[in-house]
Design a protein around this motif. Structure first.
Motif, PDB file in Angstrom:
ATOM      1  N   HIS A  20     -11.131  21.645 -52.068  1.00 41.08           N
ATOM      2  CA  HIS A  20     -11.311  21.100 -53.417  1.00 41.08           C
ATOM      3  C   HIS A  20     -12.630  20.337 -53.538  1.00 41.08           C
ATOM      4  N   LEU A  21     -13.009  19.628 -52.493  1.00 40.40           N
ATOM      5  CA  LEU A  21     -14.292  18.931 -52.503  1.00 40.40           C
ATOM      6  C   LEU A  21     -15.440  19.937 -52.562  1.00 40.40           C
ATOM      7  N   ALA A  22     -15.394  20.965 -51.716  1.00 42.94           N
ATOM      8  CA  ALA A  22     -16.451  21.983 -51.697  1.00 42.94           C
ATOM      9  C   ALA A  22     -16.542  22.697 -53.044  1.00 42.94           C
ATOM     10  N   GLU A  23     -15.389  23.032 -53.608  1.00 41.93           N
ATOM     11  CA  GLU A  23     -15.371  23.703 -54.902  1.00 41.93           C
ATOM     12  C   GLU A  23     -16.009  22.815 -55.980  1.00 41.93           C
ATOM     13  N   SER A  24     -15.646  21.543 -56.001  1.00 43.78           N
ATOM     14  CA  SER A  24     -16.210  20.612 -56.988  1.00 43.78           C
ATOM     15  C   SER A  24     -17.712  20.442 -56.797  1.00 43.78           C
ATOM     16  N   LEU A  25     -18.148  20.249 -55.560  1.00 44.50           N
ATOM     17  CA  LEU A  25     -19.576  20.101 -55.287  1.00 44.50           C
ATOM     18  C   LEU A  25     -20.338  21.364 -55.681  1.00 44.50           C
ATOM     19  N   ALA A  26     -19.789  22.519 -55.334  1.00 48.24           N
ATOM     20  CA  ALA A  26     -20.452  23.788 -55.673  1.00 48.24           C
ATOM     21  C   ALA A  26     -20.589  23.947 -57.184  1.00 48.24           C
ATOM     22  N   GLU A  27     -19.545  23.606 -57.922  1.00 46.62           N
ATOM     23  CA  GLU A  27     -19.612  23.717 -59.380  1.00 46.62           C
ATOM     24  C   GLU A  27     -20.665  22.771 -59.955  1.00 46.62           C
ATOM     25  N   ILE A  28     -20.749  21.556 -59.419  1.00 39.75           N
ATOM     26  CA  ILE A  28     -21.746  20.586 -59.884  1.00 39.75           C
ATOM     27  C   ILE A  28     -23.161  21.093 -59.565  1.00 39.75           C
ATOM     28  N   LEU A  29     -23.366  21.575 -58.337  1.00 39.26           N
ATOM     29  CA  LEU A  29     -24.686  22.060 -57.935  1.00 39.26           C
ATOM     30  C   LEU A  29     -25.081  23.347 -58.658  1.00 39.26           C
ATOM     31  N   ALA A  30     -24.086  24.132 -59.066  1.00 43.25           N
ATOM     32  CA  ALA A  30     -24.362  25.397 -59.750  1.00 43.25           C
ATOM     33  C   ALA A  30     -24.758  25.202 -61.210  1.00 43.25           C
ATOM     34  N   GLN A  31     -24.328  24.105 -61.828  1.00 46.70           N
ATOM     35  CA  GLN A  31     -24.596  23.896 -63.257  1.00 46.70           C
ATOM     36  C   GLN A  31     -26.069  24.000 -63.623  1.00 46.70           C
ATOM     37  N   PRO A  32     -26.971  23.273 -62.949  1.00 43.42           N
ATOM     38  CA  PRO A  32     -28.379  23.368 -63.362  1.00 43.42           C
ATOM     39  C   PRO A  32     -29.027  24.715 -63.040  1.00 43.42           C
ATOM     40  N   LEU A  33     -28.356  25.542 -62.254  1.00 43.80           N
ATOM     41  CA  LEU A  33     -28.909  26.846 -61.898  1.00 43.80           C
ATOM     42  C   LEU A  33     -28.627  27.904 -62.957  1.00 43.80           C
ATOM     43  N   GLY A  34     -27.697  27.619 -63.854  1.00 43.67           N
ATOM     44  CA  GLY A  34     -27.351  28.583 -64.886  1.00 43.67           C
ATOM     45  C   GLY A  34     -26.336  29.625 -64.452  1.00 43.67           C
ATOM     46  N   LEU A  35     -25.644  29.383 -63.345  1.00 40.78           N
ATOM     47  CA  LEU A  35     -24.574  30.307 -62.932  1.00 40.78           C
ATOM     48  C   LEU A  35     -23.460  30.287 -63.965  1.00 40.78           C
ATOM     49  N   GLU A  36     -22.782  31.399 -64.111  1.00 38.63           N
ATOM     50  CA  GLU A  36     -21.629  31.432 -65.009  1.00 38.63           C
ATOM     51  C   GLU A  36     -20.668  30.326 -64.617  1.00 38.63           C
ATOM     52  N   SER A  37     -20.067  29.692 -65.613  1.00 36.36           N
ATOM     53  CA  SER A  37     -19.204  28.535 -65.355  1.00 36.36           C
ATOM     54  C   SER A  37     -17.999  28.879 -64.467  1.00 36.36           C
TER      55      SER A  37
END
Length: 193
Positions: A20-37
């Protein structure tokens, strides 16, 4: 046998929290990259990630022996809990830098897949573990991995892609081939455009 069950439950609980921590961190880090939500949730289910328990035995030749050779991680993110002994080193600015151990903190490494997805914005840093001369060292590493058919490609819309698109399966197969033929992982440089 009771201790084994207790340890098993503790490891399972640790794995769930790390996921859950990795998933949350990945989602946060992915936001500025423009990856699909939904990219992270769609391609990184719990069953594709794993925990590894590491025990590094004391070594009287610690200056000449690695507990773990220099490498980059092949996943998206790695979350490491280490004990107070130390030995983890990062390669930064042309030299090896020791990471001060803190048994109450986690170390988060960006892996090769995040470097490729981010088009080099995030870097998969080379690291190693030095053996300790007198004391054994323990760590628990959680590797946040996608499904084998997940396509890894640059999500940059403003810069030309640095790496060609590949699946996690292709990446793992190339890694295994390199280790078998060359004795070492070549990594992302195999996927430069």
């Amino acid at each position: 046998m009771n201790n084994t069950r207790v340890l098993g439950r503790q490891l399972k609980a640790h794995g769930k929290r790390a996921f859950h921590l990795a998933e949350s961190l990945a989602e946060i880090l992915a936001q500025p990259l423009g990856l699909e939500s939904t990219y992270i949730k769609d391609h990184f289910p719990p069953e594709t990630s794993f925990l590894r328990l590491n025990r590094y035995a004391p070594c009287p030749f610690s200056s000449q022996v690695f507990g773990f050779f220099p490498h980059t991680d092949s996943d998206l993110l790695t979350i490491v809990h280490q004990d107070q002994v130390g030995g983890l080193e990062l390669f930064k600015d042309g030299r090896w830098v020791g990471i001060k151990p803190n048994s109450k903190a986690l170390v988060v490494n960006v892996g090769d897949l995040f470097e490729a997805l981010s088009n080099g914005v995030y870097k998969s840093i080379k690291h190693r573990v030095r053996a300790n001369e007198k004391v054994e060292r323990f760590s628990v590493a959680f590797f946040f991995c996608p499904t084998m058919d997940t396509v890894i490609q640059s999500c940059s819309t403003t810069e030309p892609a640095v790496y060609k698109s590949f699946t996690f399966q292709e990446y793992k197969e190339q890694m295994q081939k390199d280790v078998h033929e060359l004795g070492d992982k070549v990594g992302l440089s195999r996927f430069f455009l």
